[in-house]
Motif scaffolding. Structure first.
Motif, PDB file in Angstrom:
ATOM      1  N   HIS A 384       0.837  -1.219   0.000  1.00 57.94           N
ATOM      2  CA  HIS A 384       0.000   0.000   0.000  1.00 57.94           C
ATOM      3  C   HIS A 384       0.866   1.262   0.000  1.00 57.94           C
ATOM      4  O   HIS A 384       0.664   2.171   0.803  1.00 57.94           O
ATOM      5  CB  HIS A 384      -0.942   0.016   1.212  1.00 57.94           C
ATOM      6  N   THR A 385       1.864   1.295  -0.885  1.00 57.71           N
ATOM      7  CA  THR A 385       2.698   2.491  -1.042  1.00 57.71           C
ATOM      8  C   THR A 385       2.240   3.267  -2.267  1.00 57.71           C
ATOM      9  O   THR A 385       1.838   2.665  -3.281  1.00 57.71           O
ATOM     10  CB  THR A 385       4.172   2.092  -1.210  1.00 57.71           C
ATOM     11  N   PRO A 386       2.293   4.602  -2.233  1.00 53.83           N
ATOM     12  CA  PRO A 386       1.818   5.372  -3.400  1.00 53.83           C
ATOM     13  C   PRO A 386       2.771   5.292  -4.598  1.00 53.83           C
ATOM     14  O   PRO A 386       2.321   5.448  -5.742  1.00 53.83           O
ATOM     15  CB  PRO A 386       1.715   6.799  -2.852  1.00 53.83           C
ATOM     16  N   PHE A 387       4.071   5.047  -4.357  1.00 55.43           N
ATOM     17  CA  PHE A 387       5.051   4.978  -5.443  1.00 55.43           C
ATOM     18  C   PHE A 387       5.736   3.611  -5.409  1.00 55.43           C
ATOM     19  O   PHE A 387       6.088   3.108  -4.333  1.00 55.43           O
ATOM     20  CB  PHE A 387       6.123   6.072  -5.298  1.00 55.43           C
ATOM     21  N   LYS A 416      -4.091  -0.530 -11.513  1.00 55.65           N
ATOM     22  CA  LYS A 416      -4.005   0.137 -10.202  1.00 55.65           C
ATOM     23  C   LYS A 416      -3.697   1.605 -10.406  1.00 55.65           C
ATOM     24  O   LYS A 416      -2.544   2.062 -10.357  1.00 55.65           O
ATOM     25  CB  LYS A 416      -2.936  -0.524  -9.340  1.00 55.65           C
ATOM     26  N   GLU A 418      -4.513   4.059  -8.480  1.00 52.73           N
ATOM     27  CA  GLU A 418      -4.253   4.812  -7.263  1.00 52.73           C
ATOM     28  C   GLU A 418      -2.762   4.873  -6.937  1.00 52.73           C
ATOM     29  O   GLU A 418      -2.348   5.660  -6.085  1.00 52.73           O
ATOM     30  CB  GLU A 418      -5.009   4.205  -6.074  1.00 52.73           C
ATOM     31  N   ASN A 419      -1.930   4.037  -7.578  1.00 54.53           N
ATOM     32  CA  ASN A 419      -0.484   4.033  -7.369  1.00 54.53           C
ATOM     33  C   ASN A 419       0.232   4.546  -8.622  1.00 54.53           C
ATOM     34  O   ASN A 419      -0.323   4.512  -9.736  1.00 54.53           O
ATOM     35  CB  ASN A 419       0.019   2.626  -7.041  1.00 54.53           C
ATOM     36  N   GLN A 420       1.469   4.980  -8.439  1.00 60.25           N
ATOM     37  CA  GLN A 420       2.302   5.442  -9.560  1.00 60.25           C
ATOM     38  C   GLN A 420       3.518   4.511  -9.665  1.00 60.25           C
ATOM     39  O   GLN A 420       4.259   4.329  -8.702  1.00 60.25           O
ATOM     40  CB  GLN A 420       2.760   6.888  -9.337  1.00 60.25           C
TER      41      GLN A 420
END
Length: 462
Positions: A384-387, A416, A418-420
């Motif tokens: 659950h990390t954004p990057f 996904k 919501e993530n980059q």
């Protein structure tokens, strides 16, 4: 008008001319006077009630007479009106009769008939007038009777009112004397309160003296008992010198005992303090033990929940790892060893003839890289990390595994949103599909004489 406070805590006041108001007093107890006015107040109360009842009956009769007088006056007015109307009718008929009595050329038979008719009418009117006069006389007689009764009632009313005023004056005198006595009672109460306060103060002082005497007596008894332990009470009368010498000897003995064993009173005080500290320490220890038990229960429960959560994550990570491997025809699983805190990857490549699982060390470079990418993607689903960035992930892959891995990464990143995702590779990237949410940046060839970073990176899909 001022009121009267009766013995049953009821205040009686007079409102208007004949109404009596009885109000219960807020006082719970009656303050009796030194002189008993109860019988006089009770007699005045009874007479006051009788007078008020008589006044009410007189007022009622007066209202009835007044109503009847109004009715008779209306009847008299109607009779007078009727009398006037009949007089006017008689005057008209007389005028007609005079006109008819004059000689005219008309038919005498008709005139005689008309005269007879008019005479009959006059007789009827005269009879009606007489009846009304008799009725008027009766009405006047009744009115005179009512006026005489009204006068009598007024006289009775005046007499009762005078009697009531006399009773009120007498009540006022009694009330004044009652207030004077009441003030005396209040003054005597204040004096009584001051005397009671002084008495209580002296009683408290006497109790203090008694307590001091009792304490001194107990001290004397203790001293006597202690002295009796040391030696028997002498019989008869002793000399003062002998007593003082014995007392000095006992004091020296007592000092010697204190120097050897310490002061027993101080030792007892220290024992009490130590016992209190021990009791407080035992209580704190018990509380700490109870708290430790509660914390242990909470810790065990949380550890159990954490282990269940860890097993669930291990299971889901293994399923995701196997899912990413199946896209290339691989299969495998993750073996988590919680005791040794280790992790083993077991993979079955598609080129294997048997279904025996192999360790990653036995795989080729491309298979090992694909397995590593699948493992990293499976772990990333639960971080659950954004990057998320991967650098040179396809350096040991052949063209087929590189294309499959790149498609896998691009599809996962596209799903996904919501993530980059950031992927760095030195290989060719022409096979990557063009999508609106995918941006490809390519480094320009190095320029040794370049002074700034403008043009260092250029987008490929523009």
């Amino acid at each position: 008008i001022r009121g009267v406070l009766l013995q049953d805590c009821t205040k009686v006041t007079l409102r208007g001319r004949g109404d009596v108001n009885r109000v219960p007093s807020r006082r719970r107890h009656v303050q009796y006077l030194t002189i008993d006015y109860g019988d006089q107040i009770k007699e005045l109360q009874e007479t006051l009630e009788q007078v008020t009842a008589e006044l009410r009956t007189i007022q009622k009769k007066e209202r009835e007479v007044h109503n009847a007088q109004k009715k008779f006056e209306t009847k008299v007015q109607t009779a007078v009106k009727l009398y006037r109307t009949t007089g006017k009718a008689i005057q008209k008929n007389r005028e007609k009769l005079d006109e008819l009595s004059k000689p005219e050329d008309d038919d005498p038979s008709n005139v005689a008939d008309e005269i007879e008719v008019i005479r009959e009418q006059i007789e009827d009117l005269n009879s009606q007038i007489n009846d009304k006069k008799s009725q008027e006389a009766k009405v006047l007689e009744e009115a005179e009777k009512f006026t005489s009764t009204v006068k009598e009632l007024k006289q009775n009313h005046q007499q009762k009112y005078k009697r009531l005023t006399a009773i009120q004056n007498e009540r006022r005198e009694i009330q004044d004397s009652y207030e004077i006595k009441l003030r005396e009672v209040h003054r005597m109460k204040k004096e009584k309160e001051s005397i009671m306060k002084k008495l209580k103060k002296y009683q408290d002082m006497a109790k203090c003296f008694e307590q001091d005497v009792a304490e001194m007596q107990t001290e004397v008894d203790l001293l006597v008992t202690e002295a009796s332990k040391l030696m028997d009470r002498p019989k008869g009368r002793l000399d003062l010198r002998k007593i003082t010498s014995k007392v000095k000897g006992l004091e020296k003995r007592l000092e010697k005992e204190k120097s050897e064993h310490g002061d027993p009173i101080q030792a007892e005080r220290e024992y009490k303090r130590a016992f209190e500290k021990l009791r407080d320490a035992q209580k704190e220890t018990l509380d700490a033990k109870m708290l430790l038990d509660e914390e242990t229960k909470v810790y065990k429960k949380r550890k159990q929940e954490w282990q269940e959560y860890r097993r669930e994550l291990e299971c889901q990570t293994g399923m995701c790892f196997n899912y990413y491997l199946t896209t290339q025809g691989f299969s495998g699983r993750l073996n988590f060893n919680d005791n040794t805190k280790g992790l083993e990857l077991e993979v079955i490549p598609p080129s294997s003839q048997t279904n025996e699982k192999t360790v990653t060390k036995a795989l080729s470079g491309g298979e090992k890289s694909f397995t590593t990418i699948s493992f990293i993607m499976a772990l990333g689903d639960f971080l659950h990390t954004p990057f998320r960035a991967m650098d040179e992930f396809d350096i040991f892959m052949d063209s087929v595994n590189r294309k499959v891995s790149m498609n896998l990464l691009v599809n996962v990143a596209s799903d996904k949103m919501e993530n980059q995702f950031i992927f760095l590779t030195p290989q060719d990237i022409n096979g990557i599909p063009k999508k609106p949410n995918i941006r490809i940046l390519k480094l320009s060839p190095p320029d040794r004489n370049q002074g700034n970073l403008s043009g260092f990176v250029r987008p490929v899909n523009q």
